[in-house]
Each structure stands twice: as structure tokens, then as C-alpha cells.
Design an enzyme around this catalytic site. Structure first.
Site, PDB file in Angstrom:
ATOM      1  N   ASP A 141      26.803 -11.712  -7.854  1.00  0.00           N
ATOM      2  CA  ASP A 141      27.732 -10.508  -7.475  1.00  0.00           C
ATOM      3  C   ASP A 141      28.885 -10.878  -7.596  1.00  0.00           C
ATOM      4  OD1 ASP A 141      25.278  -8.898  -7.530  1.00  0.00           O
ATOM      5  OD2 ASP A 141      25.093  -9.796  -5.395  1.00  0.00           O
TER       6      ASP A 141
ATOM      7  N   GLU B 145      19.930   2.164  -8.333  1.00  0.00           N
ATOM      8  CA  GLU B 145      19.391   0.915  -8.373  1.00  0.00           C
ATOM      9  C   GLU B 145      20.109   0.329  -7.097  1.00  0.00           C
ATOM     10  OE1 GLU B 145      21.349  -3.412 -10.290  1.00  0.00           O
ATOM     11  OE2 GLU B 145      21.263  -1.655 -11.656  1.00  0.00           O
TER      12      GLU B 145
END
Length: 255
Positions: free
Chosen positions: A57, A46
Site C-alpha cells: 500500500d 473493495e
């Protein structure tokens, strides 16, 4: 039309999915790091596309993507990285990207270029299935997997939509909030996976908070894929590719 990701999961039964941002610490280094992950036991890659407003994030990944952006990262480099990685390793490579850069690039062109580079598809954290018509059409056209996210706060209706529109796996976000390695994977993950199964999910990857082989084993007792990001990015940042290999190998022991 075939799913590279589903084929990998079917072949192995349970998979370790490793995340790294493209372009960190440099583009070439990120390519070498991705190959090292595969050599160390990661089954699906990924690759994160650096973005200026990475709202989902955690700090470790934010800081890494900011380094990549400061070094001049541009979206075509993500395609370039996929091409170079898939020339060296034979596993599915997914890009994880916020959707605005794809819109700026051109959705159909991006899908076409990603497929030509050997990419397996996209994980789109900020794109919901109801608003994904253009991407779904392009993914179908170029035979790409599309991975949508599901959270513990999602309604059953929203979970069903994510399952219906995903191809490859559904990405179960195991804790509420942003990504980052945690000592204990949230118990909400197990409940979420059960809910996804109840609305038809056959392949579920569980991410957010997994940092060691023991947690990989725990997650794979009920999920099909254990997704690790922050722990890998931190190891690359702290000790380079040798450290990354060591952490990946330990994680892979949990399969």
C-alpha cells in the site's frame, strides 16, 4: 455457483471499483463512506482490511489503515461492516486483505462468516494461486469470488495461473511498486491486460494510479473495471464524505 462480481460486470459492461479501508476514520464512518460511494456511482466495493505490515500500500492508504488500527480495529469488524453495507446497497462487496489475518481467524470460518454477511469474496494481494489451496476450497464451498493479482513482471505461466484460479476478475496492477494516485496511468497496464486476455482472462480490473474520470475512461477502453483507491481515501481524509462523494461522482463520469 454464481459470481456476484461477474454478474455486475456483465450487466454494466464496464465498472468502477472503489476502495476504502474498513475502520477509517472510524468503523461507522467507513460504513457510511462505502454507502456514499455506491450512491455516487461506484459499481463494486473493495474494502481494505487494516494490517500492521501493508507492504503493497502507498502512503495515503498506509496512514488511513494505521488510524483504524490505532482505534482498535479487529478483523471481525470487517465482517460486521460488510453485513451493514450489504443491508443498504445491492452491489458486490469484496474484502481486500493480506492473508495472514485470515489464517489467524481460520480460513473456513472466515469464508463462512463473509458469505453469511453478504460478501462477494476476497482480493488477496500477497497470496499466489499455487499456495491458495485452502482458500480456494473454502471459496468454492461458500460460493465466494477470489481475485488474484497480476503484475507486468509476471511470467505468462504465472498470469495463466492467476486467470485460471480467479473468479470475478483478475486484478491487473498497472504500475510496478506500491499503490498511489498518479497523473498518468502506466502504459504497462495496457500491455498487461492484453497478455491476460491472451491466456484466457474474460474480466480484468485495472488498479494502481487512477485518480480522475479521464483515467477511468482510458482504462475502461481496454479493461473491464477501473479500480480507484488512494484518490478516494485522500478525499475522505481531506474533506469527509461530501468530498468523497464529489470525487466518486467525477470518477463515475469516466464510465
Amino acid at each position: 455457483m454464481s459470481s456476484k462480481v461477474e454478474a455486475a460486470i456483465s450487466a454494466k459492461g464496464k465498472v468502477l471499483i472503489g476502495y476504502l479501508p474498513v475502520g477509517f476514520p472510524t468503523l461507522e464512518d467507513s460504513i457510511e463512506a462505502a454507502v456514499a460511494l455506491v450512491e455516487s456511482g461506484v459499481d463494486i466495493l473493495e474494502l481494505g482490511v487494516p494490517y500492521s505490515d501493508p507492504v503493497m500500500d502507498g502512503l495515503v492508504i498506509q496512514e488511513a489503515t494505521q488510524v483504524a488500527l490505532a482505534n482498535g480495529f479487529k478483523l471481525p469488524q470487517a465482517i460486521e461492516a460488510v453485513k451493514k453495507i450489504t443491508a443498504r446497497v445491492d452491489i458486490p462487496v469484496l474484502l481486500m486483505t493480506y492473508f495472514n489475518p485470515v489464517i489467524q481467524y481460520g480460513v473456513d470460518k472466515f469464508a463462512s462468516d463473509l458469505a453469511a454477511a453478504g460478501g462477494a469474496g476476497l482480493i488477496t494481494p500477497d497470496l499466489i494461486p499455487e499456495e491458495a489451496g485452502e482458500w480456494l476450497a473454502a471459496a468454492e464451498k461458500y460460493d465466494l469470488d477470489r481475485v488474484f493479482l497480476a503484475a507486468p513482471s509476471s511470467t505468462d505461466e504465472r498470469l495463466a495461473q492467476a486467470v485460471q484460479k480467479s473468479r470475478g476478475f483478475v486484478y491487473a496492477v498497472s504500475t510496478m511498486g506500491i499503490t498511489g494516485a498518479r497523473q498518468d496511468v502506466d502504459v504497462a497496464a495496457k500491455s498487461l491486460v492484453a497478455r491476460l486476455r491472451s491466456v484466457g482472462a474474460t474480466h480484468v480490473g485495472v488498479g494502481v494510479g487512477i485518480s480522475n474520470g479521464t483515467q477511468v475512461r482510458e482504462v475502461l477502453a481496454y479493461g473491464d473495471g477501473a479500480i480507484v483507491g488512494s484518490a478516494l481515501v485522500k478525499s475522505l481524509n481531506d474533506g469527509g464524505i461530501d468530498s468523497l462523494r464529489s470525487v466518486a461522482e467525477e470518477l463515475a463520469q469516466g464510465k
